[in-house]
Design a protein around this motif. Structure first.
Motif, PDB file in Angstrom:
ATOM      1  N   ILE B  77       0.853  -1.193   0.000  1.00 53.50           N
ATOM      2  CA  ILE B  77       0.000   0.000   0.000  1.00 53.50           C
ATOM      3  C   ILE B  77       0.890   1.244   0.000  1.00 53.50           C
ATOM      4  CG2 ILE B  77      -1.716   1.349   1.298  1.00 53.50           C
ATOM      5  CD1 ILE B  77      -2.916  -1.231   0.284  1.00 53.50           C
ATOM      6  N   ASP B  78       0.541   2.222  -0.837  1.00 53.57           N
ATOM      7  CA  ASP B  78       1.238   3.510  -0.823  1.00 53.57           C
ATOM      8  C   ASP B  78       0.409   4.482   0.015  1.00 53.57           C
ATOM      9  OD1 ASP B  78       1.642   6.368  -1.891  1.00 53.57           O
ATOM     10  OD2 ASP B  78       3.333   5.298  -2.772  1.00 53.57           O
ATOM     11  N   LEU B  79       0.950   4.876   1.162  1.00 56.65           N
ATOM     12  CA  LEU B  79       0.184   5.698   2.099  1.00 56.65           C
ATOM     13  C   LEU B  79      -0.134   7.083   1.543  1.00 56.65           C
ATOM     14  CD1 LEU B  79       1.953   4.747   5.464  1.00 56.65           C
ATOM     15  CD2 LEU B  79      -0.317   4.026   4.686  1.00 56.65           C
ATOM     16  N   GLU B  80       0.764   7.651   0.774  1.00 60.44           N
ATOM     17  CA  GLU B  80       0.500   8.970   0.188  1.00 60.44           C
ATOM     18  C   GLU B  80      -0.678   8.905  -0.770  1.00 60.44           C
ATOM     19  OE1 GLU B  80       4.908  11.061   0.113  1.00 60.44           O
ATOM     20  OE2 GLU B  80       3.367  11.718  -1.279  1.00 60.44           O
ATOM     21  N   ASP B  81      -0.680   7.916  -1.648  1.00 60.10           N
ATOM     22  CA  ASP B  81      -1.798   7.764  -2.573  1.00 60.10           C
ATOM     23  C   ASP B  81      -3.103   7.582  -1.789  1.00 60.10           C
ATOM     24  OD1 ASP B  81      -0.118   5.770  -5.160  1.00 60.10           O
ATOM     25  OD2 ASP B  81      -0.192   7.941  -4.782  1.00 60.10           O
ATOM     26  N   ALA B  82      -3.039   6.762  -0.755  1.00 53.36           N
ATOM     27  CA  ALA B  82      -4.240   6.481   0.040  1.00 53.36           C
ATOM     28  C   ALA B  82      -4.787   7.758   0.673  1.00 53.36           C
ATOM     29  CB  ALA B  82      -3.909   5.440   1.119  1.00 53.36           C
ATOM     30  N   VAL B  83      -3.908   8.545   1.281  1.00 50.08           N
ATOM     31  CA  VAL B  83      -4.323   9.784   1.936  1.00 50.08           C
ATOM     32  C   VAL B  83      -4.858  10.798   0.925  1.00 50.08           C
ATOM     33  CG1 VAL B  83      -3.301  11.814   3.051  1.00 50.08           C
ATOM     34  CG2 VAL B  83      -2.998   9.583   4.057  1.00 50.08           C
ATOM     35  N   ASN B  84      -4.192  10.886  -0.207  1.00 51.05           N
ATOM     36  CA  ASN B  84      -4.669  11.809  -1.245  1.00 51.05           C
ATOM     37  C   ASN B  84      -6.045  11.400  -1.757  1.00 51.05           C
ATOM     38  OD1 ASN B  84      -2.772  13.918  -1.589  1.00 51.05           O
ATOM     39  ND2 ASN B  84      -1.361  12.533  -2.618  1.00 51.05           N
ATOM     40  N   ARG B  85      -6.256  10.100  -1.941  1.00 50.72           N
ATOM     41  CA  ARG B  85      -7.545   9.626  -2.453  1.00 50.72           C
ATOM     42  C   ARG B  85      -8.653   9.878  -1.449  1.00 50.72           C
ATOM     43  NH1 ARG B  85      -4.816   5.327  -4.339  1.00 50.72           N
ATOM     44  NH2 ARG B  85      -5.729   3.787  -2.925  1.00 50.72           N
ATOM     45  N   LYS B  86      -8.354   9.622  -0.161  1.00 50.07           N
ATOM     46  CA  LYS B  86      -9.414   9.755   0.848  1.00 50.07           C
ATOM     47  C   LYS B  86      -9.656  11.211   1.245  1.00 50.07           C
ATOM     48  CE  LYS B  86     -12.474   8.094   3.721  1.00 50.07           C
ATOM     49  NZ  LYS B  86     -12.573   7.086   4.769  1.00 50.07           N
ATOM     50  N   TYR B  87      -8.604  12.008   1.427  1.00 45.69           N
ATOM     51  CA  TYR B  87      -8.718  13.344   2.012  1.00 45.69           C
ATOM     52  C   TYR B  87      -8.234  14.479   1.118  1.00 45.69           C
ATOM     53  CZ  TYR B  87      -9.634  10.803   6.298  1.00 45.69           C
ATOM     54  OH  TYR B  87     -10.188   9.968   7.235  1.00 45.69           O
ATOM     55  N   GLY B  88      -7.793  14.153  -0.089  1.00 44.72           N
ATOM     56  CA  GLY B  88      -7.161  15.159  -0.947  1.00 44.72           C
ATOM     57  C   GLY B  88      -8.087  16.236  -1.480  1.00 44.72           C
ATOM     58  N   LEU B  89      -9.401  15.958  -1.478  1.00 48.92           N
ATOM     59  CA  LEU B  89     -10.349  16.922  -2.057  1.00 48.92           C
ATOM     60  C   LEU B  89     -11.321  17.467  -1.014  1.00 48.92           C
ATOM     61  CD1 LEU B  89     -11.175  14.960  -5.339  1.00 48.92           C
ATOM     62  CD2 LEU B  89      -9.600  16.887  -5.073  1.00 48.92           C
ATOM     63  N   GLY B  90     -10.934  17.431   0.261  1.00 51.18           N
ATOM     64  CA  GLY B  90     -11.837  17.890   1.312  1.00 51.18           C
ATOM     65  C   GLY B  90     -12.348  16.713   2.110  1.00 51.18           C
ATOM     66  N   CYS B  91     -13.176  16.993   3.083  1.00 45.66           N
ATOM     67  CA  CYS B  91     -13.723  15.939   3.939  1.00 45.66           C
ATOM     68  C   CYS B  91     -14.430  14.888   3.087  1.00 45.66           C
ATOM     69  CB  CYS B  91     -14.698  16.546   4.942  1.00 45.66           C
ATOM     70  SG  CYS B  91     -15.661  15.298   5.830  1.00 45.66           S
ATOM     71  N   PRO B  92     -14.136  13.602   3.346  1.00 43.94           N
ATOM     72  CA  PRO B  92     -14.794  12.550   2.552  1.00 43.94           C
ATOM     73  C   PRO B  92     -16.320  12.550   2.724  1.00 43.94           C
ATOM     74  CG  PRO B  92     -12.986  11.651   3.854  1.00 43.94           C
ATOM     75  CD  PRO B  92     -13.151  13.073   4.283  1.00 43.94           C
ATOM     76  N   GLY B  93     -16.787  13.116   3.836  1.00 47.60           N
ATOM     77  CA  GLY B  93     -18.223  13.116   4.086  1.00 47.60           C
ATOM     78  C   GLY B  93     -18.958  14.247   3.378  1.00 47.60           C
ATOM     79  N   CYS B  94     -18.458  15.490   3.563  1.00 48.83           N
ATOM     80  CA  CYS B  94     -19.165  16.662   3.028  1.00 48.83           C
ATOM     81  C   CYS B  94     -18.429  17.320   1.870  1.00 48.83           C
ATOM     82  CB  CYS B  94     -19.412  17.684   4.132  1.00 48.83           C
ATOM     83  SG  CYS B  94     -17.897  18.373   4.844  1.00 48.83           S
ATOM     84  N   GLY B  95     -17.194  16.915   1.632  1.00 48.35           N
ATOM     85  CA  GLY B  95     -16.424  17.472   0.518  1.00 48.35           C
ATOM     86  C   GLY B  95     -15.785  18.814   0.807  1.00 48.35           C
ATOM     87  N   LYS B  96     -15.927  19.305   2.054  1.00 47.30           N
ATOM     88  CA  LYS B  96     -15.449  20.654   2.344  1.00 47.30           C
ATOM     89  C   LYS B  96     -14.288  20.676   3.341  1.00 47.30           C
ATOM     90  CE  LYS B  96     -20.190  22.280   1.868  1.00 47.30           C
ATOM     91  NZ  LYS B  96     -21.344  22.346   2.759  1.00 47.30           N
ATOM     92  N   SER B  97     -13.611  21.822   3.377  1.00 51.44           N
ATOM     93  CA  SER B  97     -12.621  22.095   4.410  1.00 51.44           C
ATOM     94  C   SER B  97     -12.756  23.565   4.774  1.00 51.44           C
ATOM     95  CB  SER B  97     -11.211  21.791   3.907  1.00 51.44           C
ATOM     96  OG  SER B  97     -10.266  22.090   4.907  1.00 51.44           O
ATOM     97  N   PRO B  98     -13.185  23.926   5.992  1.00 57.19           N
ATOM     98  CA  PRO B  98     -13.552  23.058   7.112  1.00 57.19           C
ATOM     99  C   PRO B  98     -14.777  22.172   6.834  1.00 57.19           C
ATOM    100  CG  PRO B  98     -13.321  25.356   7.831  1.00 57.19           C
ATOM    101  CD  PRO B  98     -13.299  25.362   6.348  1.00 57.19           C
ATOM    102  N   CYS B  99     -14.741  21.022   7.462  1.00 62.09           N
ATOM    103  CA  CYS B  99     -15.832  20.053   7.341  1.00 62.09           C
ATOM    104  C   CYS B  99     -17.103  20.621   7.959  1.00 62.09           C
ATOM    105  CB  CYS B  99     -15.396  18.783   8.074  1.00 62.09           C
ATOM    106  SG  CYS B  99     -16.715  17.738   8.685  1.00 62.09           S
ATOM    107  N   THR B 100     -18.256  20.291   7.332  1.00 64.97           N
ATOM    108  CA  THR B 100     -19.544  20.749   7.870  1.00 64.97           C
ATOM    109  C   THR B 100     -20.437  19.574   8.274  1.00 64.97           C
ATOM    110  OG1 THR B 100     -20.475  20.855   5.631  1.00 64.97           O
ATOM    111  CG2 THR B 100     -19.534  22.894   6.530  1.00 64.97           C
ATOM    112  N   CYS B 101     -19.838  18.398   8.406  1.00 65.05           N
ATOM    113  CA  CYS B 101     -20.616  17.233   8.833  1.00 65.05           C
ATOM    114  C   CYS B 101     -21.100  17.408  10.274  1.00 65.05           C
ATOM    115  CB  CYS B 101     -19.756  15.960   8.796  1.00 65.05           C
ATOM    116  SG  CYS B 101     -19.146  15.482   7.178  1.00 65.05           S
TER     117      CYS B 101
END
Lengths: 107, 107
Positions: B77-101
Motif C-alpha cells: 500500500i502507498d500511504l501517500e496515494d491512500a491519503v490523497n484519495r481519501k482526504y485530498g479533495l476535502g472531507c470525505p463526508g461533506c467534501g469541504k474544508s472546514p468540514c460541515t458534517c
C-alpha cells in the motif's frame, strides 16, 4: 529522513490539512473522545487487513493516519519531529539500517 | 495535499526508511504478526495519552506511524496515494474544508 521533493505529502502537511478540515471539531471533542474514533478506525483496519480489498485496506490506513494526525494536533505533537527523533538515525534499538536486532525483540 | 518542501518527511520517505530498516524482518513476519506489534504500540499510545509526558506521547505516535508504514510495505500500500484519495479533495463526508458534517457522525 527528510528529502527535497516536489509535491509529496509530508507529515506536517497532513497535520495542517487535517487541522484545516477538522480542527474546530477536534478541539471541541478533546483527546479521549478522539482516541475512541481512532480506535474505531483501527478496528476497521483489522477487518480490511483480514478480508478487505487492497483499496479498502488503503482507505482504512488513510483513516488511521488522519485520526492520528487529529490526535497529534489536539495534543500539540509534531509528527515529523517525533519520527525524526525516534527513527531518524537508524533503528532505535541497534542504531542501524538494516536493523540487526533479534526479531523476537521489540525494536 | 502535496506541496514543495525542503526536507519534510513525506509518507513515501517514511515508508522507504522503514523498508530499508526493517523490510526483511517485516516480510518474514507477515501482516498478521505485524498487526500484533502495531496493536501493542497502539496500547502504549493509549497509556502515553492518558498519563505520559509530551515526549513519551510523541515517541509512541512515531512508533504507531512506523508500524503502520511497515504494514503498508508488507501489503503493498502507498500511504501517500491512500491519503490523497481519501482526504485530498476535502472531507470525505461533506467534501469541504472546514468540514460541515454533523459532529456526531463519522466523517
Amino acid at each position: 529522513m527528510g528529502e527535497p521533493n516536489e509535491g509529496g505529502v509530508t507529515l506536517r502537511a497532513l497535520q495542517r490539512t487535517i487541522e484545516a478540515m477538522y480542527g474546530a471539531k477536534d478541539a471541541a471533542r478533546g483527546d479521549a473522545a478522539t482516541f475512541l474514533w481512532l480506535t474505531e478506525e483501527f478496528g476497521e483496519l483489522a477487518t480490511a487487513l483480514r478480508s478487505g480489498s487492497q483499496e479498502e485496506l488503503a482507505l482504512e490506513m488513510a483513516d488511521v493516519l488522519a485520526w492520528l494526525a487529529t490526535l497529534a494536533n489536539i495534543r500539540g505533537i509534531d509528527l515529523e519531529d517525533a519520527v525524526n527523533r525516534k527513527y531518524g538515525l537508524g533503528c532505535p534499538g541497534c542504531g542501524k539500517s538494516p536493523c540487526t536486532c533479534d526479531p523476537a525483540e521489540k525494536p
